[in-house]
Design a protein around this motif. Structure first.
Motif, PDB file in Angstrom:
ATOM      1  N   GLN A  74       0.822  -1.210   0.000  1.00 44.73           N
ATOM      2  CA  GLN A  74       0.000   0.000   0.000  1.00 44.73           C
ATOM      3  C   GLN A  74       0.861   1.267   0.000  1.00 44.73           C
ATOM      4  O   GLN A  74       0.500   2.272  -0.626  1.00 44.73           O
ATOM      5  CB  GLN A  74      -0.950   0.008   1.215  1.00 44.73           C
ATOM      6  CG  GLN A  74      -1.712  -1.283   1.477  1.00 44.73           C
ATOM      7  CD  GLN A  74      -2.658  -1.707   0.371  1.00 44.73           C
ATOM      8  OE1 GLN A  74      -2.370  -1.534  -0.798  1.00 44.73           O
ATOM      9  NE2 GLN A  74      -3.790  -2.282   0.736  1.00 44.73           N
ATOM     10  N   GLN A  75       1.987   1.222   0.696  1.00 41.75           N
ATOM     11  CA  GLN A  75       2.877   2.388   0.706  1.00 41.75           C
ATOM     12  C   GLN A  75       3.455   2.639  -0.678  1.00 41.75           C
ATOM     13  O   GLN A  75       3.624   3.791  -1.103  1.00 41.75           O
ATOM     14  CB  GLN A  75       4.008   2.191   1.722  1.00 41.75           C
ATOM     15  CG  GLN A  75       4.888   3.429   1.920  1.00 41.75           C
ATOM     16  CD  GLN A  75       4.116   4.598   2.528  1.00 41.75           C
ATOM     17  OE1 GLN A  75       3.581   4.480   3.630  1.00 41.75           O
ATOM     18  NE2 GLN A  75       4.041   5.713   1.808  1.00 41.75           N
ATOM     19  N   SER A  76       3.772   1.558  -1.379  1.00 41.79           N
ATOM     20  CA  SER A  76       4.284   1.699  -2.736  1.00 41.79           C
ATOM     21  C   SER A  76       3.266   2.399  -3.624  1.00 41.79           C
ATOM     22  O   SER A  76       3.614   3.304  -4.399  1.00 41.79           O
ATOM     23  CB  SER A  76       4.640   0.325  -3.311  1.00 41.79           C
ATOM     24  OG  SER A  76       5.049   0.440  -4.657  1.00 41.79           O
ATOM     25  N   SER A  77       1.986   2.007  -3.505  1.00 40.01           N
ATOM     26  CA  SER A  77       0.936   2.651  -4.302  1.00 40.01           C
ATOM     27  C   SER A  77       0.806   4.120  -3.940  1.00 40.01           C
ATOM     28  O   SER A  77       0.678   4.984  -4.823  1.00 40.01           O
ATOM     29  CB  SER A  77      -0.402   1.931  -4.095  1.00 40.01           C
ATOM     30  OG  SER A  77      -0.366   0.626  -4.617  1.00 40.01           O
ATOM     31  N   ARG A  78       0.846   4.427  -2.640  1.00 41.18           N
ATOM     32  CA  ARG A  78       0.748   5.832  -2.224  1.00 41.18           C
ATOM     33  C   ARG A  78       1.944   6.633  -2.723  1.00 41.18           C
ATOM     34  O   ARG A  78       1.796   7.780  -3.156  1.00 41.18           O
ATOM     35  CB  ARG A  78       0.621   5.936  -0.702  1.00 41.18           C
ATOM     36  CG  ARG A  78       0.424   7.360  -0.221  1.00 41.18           C
ATOM     37  CD  ARG A  78       0.298   7.453   1.286  1.00 41.18           C
ATOM     38  NE  ARG A  78      -1.054   7.154   1.737  1.00 41.18           N
ATOM     39  CZ  ARG A  78      -1.429   7.179   3.026  1.00 41.18           C
ATOM     40  NH1 ARG A  78      -0.548   7.486   3.978  1.00 41.18           N
ATOM     41  NH2 ARG A  78      -2.668   6.889   3.359  1.00 41.18           N
ATOM     42  N   ASN A  79       3.136   6.037  -2.671  1.00 42.00           N
ATOM     43  CA  ASN A  79       4.332   6.739  -3.145  1.00 42.00           C
ATOM     44  C   ASN A  79       4.215   7.079  -4.625  1.00 42.00           C
ATOM     45  O   ASN A  79       4.575   8.191  -5.054  1.00 42.00           O
ATOM     46  CB  ASN A  79       5.580   5.885  -2.903  1.00 42.00           C
ATOM     47  CG  ASN A  79       5.941   5.766  -1.434  1.00 42.00           C
ATOM     48  OD1 ASN A  79       5.441   6.512  -0.602  1.00 42.00           O
ATOM     49  ND2 ASN A  79       6.801   4.811  -1.108  1.00 42.00           N
ATOM     50  N   VAL A  80       3.745   6.113  -5.414  1.00 41.75           N
ATOM     51  CA  VAL A  80       3.580   6.352  -6.851  1.00 41.75           C
ATOM     52  C   VAL A  80       2.558   7.458  -7.081  1.00 41.75           C
ATOM     53  O   VAL A  80       2.759   8.360  -7.900  1.00 41.75           O
ATOM     54  CB  VAL A  80       3.178   5.059  -7.579  1.00 41.75           C
ATOM     55  CG1 VAL A  80       2.800   5.346  -9.033  1.00 41.75           C
ATOM     56  CG2 VAL A  80       4.301   4.027  -7.525  1.00 41.75           C
ATOM     57  N   ALA A  81       1.430   7.387  -6.355  1.00 39.22           N
ATOM     58  CA  ALA A  81       0.373   8.400  -6.525  1.00 39.22           C
ATOM     59  C   ALA A  81       0.887   9.791  -6.197  1.00 39.22           C
ATOM     60  O   ALA A  81       0.647  10.751  -6.946  1.00 39.22           O
ATOM     61  CB  ALA A  81      -0.824   8.055  -5.639  1.00 39.22           C
ATOM     62  N   MET A  82       1.611   9.916  -5.100  1.00 42.20           N
ATOM     63  CA  MET A  82       2.084  11.241  -4.698  1.00 42.20           C
ATOM     64  C   MET A  82       3.175  11.764  -5.627  1.00 42.20           C
ATOM     65  O   MET A  82       3.226  12.960  -5.927  1.00 42.20           O
ATOM     66  CB  MET A  82       2.572  11.194  -3.250  1.00 42.20           C
ATOM     67  CG  MET A  82       1.458  10.928  -2.243  1.00 42.20           C
ATOM     68  SD  MET A  82       2.006  10.998  -0.520  1.00 42.20           S
ATOM     69  CE  MET A  82       2.416  12.740  -0.357  1.00 42.20           C
ATOM     70  N   ALA A  83       4.044  10.863  -6.108  1.00 45.89           N
ATOM     71  CA  ALA A  83       5.088  11.299  -7.035  1.00 45.89           C
ATOM     72  C   ALA A  83       4.469  11.754  -8.354  1.00 45.89           C
ATOM     73  O   ALA A  83       4.876  12.783  -8.926  1.00 45.89           O
ATOM     74  CB  ALA A  83       6.079  10.156  -7.279  1.00 45.89           C
ATOM     75  N   LEU A  84       3.481  11.007  -8.840  1.00 51.46           N
ATOM     76  CA  LEU A  84       2.849  11.369 -10.105  1.00 51.46           C
ATOM     77  C   LEU A  84       2.027  12.645  -9.974  1.00 51.46           C
ATOM     78  O   LEU A  84       2.058  13.518 -10.855  1.00 51.46           O
ATOM     79  CB  LEU A  84       1.969  10.207 -10.585  1.00 51.46           C
ATOM     80  CG  LEU A  84       1.270  10.380 -11.928  1.00 51.46           C
ATOM     81  CD1 LEU A  84       2.268  10.679 -13.038  1.00 51.46           C
ATOM     82  CD2 LEU A  84       0.450   9.134 -12.270  1.00 51.46           C
ATOM     83  N   SER A  85       1.295  12.767  -8.868  1.00 51.76           N
ATOM     84  CA  SER A  85       0.488  13.984  -8.683  1.00 51.76           C
ATOM     85  C   SER A  85       1.374  15.218  -8.572  1.00 51.76           C
ATOM     86  O   SER A  85       1.023  16.304  -9.062  1.00 51.76           O
ATOM     87  CB  SER A  85      -0.409  13.848  -7.437  1.00 51.76           C
ATOM     88  OG  SER A  85       0.348  13.853  -6.239  1.00 51.76           O
ATOM     89  N   GLU A  86       2.533  15.072  -7.946  1.00 50.69           N
ATOM     90  CA  GLU A  86       3.447  16.211  -7.821  1.00 50.69           C
ATOM     91  C   GLU A  86       3.919  16.673  -9.201  1.00 50.69           C
ATOM     92  O   GLU A  86       3.987  17.879  -9.484  1.00 50.69           O
ATOM     93  CB  GLU A  86       4.647  15.828  -6.956  1.00 50.69           C
ATOM     94  CG  GLU A  86       5.619  16.970  -6.723  1.00 50.69           C
ATOM     95  CD  GLU A  86       6.781  16.594  -5.817  1.00 50.69           C
ATOM     96  OE1 GLU A  86       7.579  17.495  -5.477  1.00 50.69           O
ATOM     97  OE2 GLU A  86       6.901  15.393  -5.471  1.00 50.69           O
ATOM     98  N   LYS A  87       4.231  15.730 -10.080  1.00 46.53           N
ATOM     99  CA  LYS A  87       4.692  16.089 -11.425  1.00 46.53           C
ATOM    100  C   LYS A  87       3.577  16.737 -12.234  1.00 46.53           C
ATOM    101  O   LYS A  87       3.802  17.711 -12.955  1.00 46.53           O
ATOM    102  CB  LYS A  87       5.229  14.850 -12.143  1.00 46.53           C
ATOM    103  CG  LYS A  87       6.461  14.243 -11.503  1.00 46.53           C
ATOM    104  CD  LYS A  87       7.040  13.128 -12.334  1.00 46.53           C
ATOM    105  CE  LYS A  87       7.711  13.657 -13.582  1.00 46.53           C
ATOM    106  NZ  LYS A  87       8.507  12.629 -14.273  1.00 46.53           N
TER     107      LYS A  87
END
Length: 469
Positions: free
Chosen positions: A350-363
């Protein structure tokens, strides 16, 4: 001298495709794919398989579907277990006692995750998904309200039950209210409040309210509703002499995120006001569709009259469900994940999914064409809209442009009173890696550049999409 010799008669070329095998089956009228009625005769199994498989190529790619919350990847071992259990009927407890025991273990594990009060046996069951689980929770709320009205000497023929929830709830709650004759009190959005908060929930409550529904993870933008604040406001209302209204948490997605990533967040049975919780095993429970779960605080909150004791196949079986027969494979797959991952494994996934979501949203948020609504720091889900800079196209045009490249990026408007807000939403699931996120971002930038170029030639690129919440 002739190098070759042979008959002067022309050779008759057969009309049969020499590659008419599984790669390109030769299909005549006898083997045409049935559309509206059965053919008279069977066809070879390989041919049936191949033709149906080829039709399904017209579907979108599940892995590139950023609209769905539903699991699109599982380990091959889990898939093998599911295949081996597809013929087991979940309802046949006497015939498949170990499958029934595994269901019981799953309920207990989930109840423990949600801090249910210690008891000899957790009160809950598996369902076909969160929609059925919500129906069961709503039925229990209504029956308990009816029992309370009767005990107070009230007349159920004149009192109309209602259910308070934000207008951002999933459509299954509207279905529940319509099917079971309950008034849906849908609190509209106002300004920046695009969710149900404590003041708006309490304002909608009266003596006929069977319960309040709080969502741990809105499908519109991925944010958690303030469950603890809503519970505290309802506690105060009851303490001040107002209605004593129970709280149900729709944790369809967040119910399998918060226990691992937000362990200090109080949203579950740690709050005495919470009487029941549902989740989708086939969302962030990481199981293929369809399985859901519903757990009550204790047996007291599941009225006895809703539980049927069925004499079935030689055994006495208590059951509470809208469905009867269904495969046991998804329940087995849920247990596989619990066994395989444990707390540490679920946390990592779940942390991996959140990390991807936050990295993509930031970009995406850094692009001048967009404004973030959420950033994926609760559910690994975020929504964004176009900035004031964008002229000549909108989120719907971008959604269609991304679909041309295979990406299913949903575009939609928020409900009343924020129909003016049109957004795009990205759901990050297990299997949507940083690599895929980078590919998606590159395609997004290219699509925006092409739309800006076309808009500069005075083409208006707009219109609704086919996405339905």
């Amino acid at each position: 001298m002739a190098l070759h010799s042979g008959s002067s008669q022309p050779t008759r070329t057969p009309h049969t495709n020499p590659f008419a095998t599984l790669a390109a089956p030769e299909v005549g009228d006898a083997f045409a794919v049935p559309l509206n009625a059965l053919h008279d005769n069977p066809v070879p199994p390989d041919m049936a398989y191949q033709l149906i498989k080829e039709e399904l190529l017209l579907d979108g790619s599940a892995r590139l579907n950023l609209a769905t919350f539903v699991t699109t990847w599982m380990e091959p071992q889990a898939l093998q277990l599911m295949s081996e259990c597809a013929d087991k009927n979940m309802i046949d407890k006497d015939e498949y006692p170990q499958t029934a025991e595994i269901e019981r273990r799953c309920v207990s594990i989930i109840a423990d995750l949600w801090h249910a009060p210690p008891s000899e046996e957790a009160t809950g069951c598996s369902t076909t998904g969160s929609s059925e689980a919500c129906m069961l929770a709503g039925m229990a709320l209504k029956r308990r309200w009816e029992a309370k009205v009767r005990a107070e000497g009230g007349d159920l023929n004149v009192r109309k039950p209602n259910l308070v929830m934000g207008i951002n709830v999933q459509v299954c709650w509207d279905k529940f209210c319509r099917y079971w004759d309950v008034e849906p009190r849908l609190v509209p959005m106002e300004g920046d409040r695009v969710y149900l908060d404590a003041p708006s929930a309490v304002a909608a409550v009266d003596e006929n309210t069977i319960g309040v529904v709080a969502i741990l993870g809105s499908t519109f933008d991925g944010r958690y509703e303030p469950v603890a604040e809503i519970a505290a406001a309802l506690d105060k209302l009851a303490a001040d002499g107002g209605p004593d209204v129970p709280l149900h948490v729709d944790g369809a997605s967040g119910g399998m995120i918060a226990p691992f990533l937000d362990p200090d967040l109080e949203w579950d049975f740690r709050l005495p006001r919470v009487v029941s919780i549902n989740t989708s095993g086939h969302k962030y429970g990481l199981v293929y569709p369809g399985v859901g779960w519903i757990v009550w605080r204790d047996k007291q909150h599941l009225p006895d009259e809703l539980v049927f004791n069925v004499n079935y196949l030689g055994g006495n079986m208590p059951t509470f469900a809208l469905n009867f027969s269904r495969p046991g494979s998804e329940v087995i797959a849920q247990y596989y994940n619990f066994f395989r991952l444990g707390r540490a494994g679920y946390t990592a996934v779940q942390q991996s999914s959140r990390n991807v979501a936050m990295a993509l949203s930031e970009k995406i948020g850094a692009l001048p064409d967009f404004t973030l609504i959420t950033k994926g720091d609760e559910l690994p889900v975020f929504a964004f809209t176009t900035s004031e800079r964008v002229k000549g196209w909108d989120v719907f045009a971008l959604s269609r442009r991304m679909r041309e490249r295979g990406w299913q990026l949903p575009a939609y408007t928020f409900p009343a009173n924020r129909e003016d807000l049109a957004v795009l939403r990205v759901v990050v699931r297990n299997g949507f890696s940083l690599d895929l996120a980078e590919l998606f971002f590159g395609e997004l930038v290219a699509a925006v550049d092409s739309l800006n170029e076309e808009a500069g030639s005075e083409k208006v690129l707009s219109g609704p999409s086919g996405f339905r919440h």
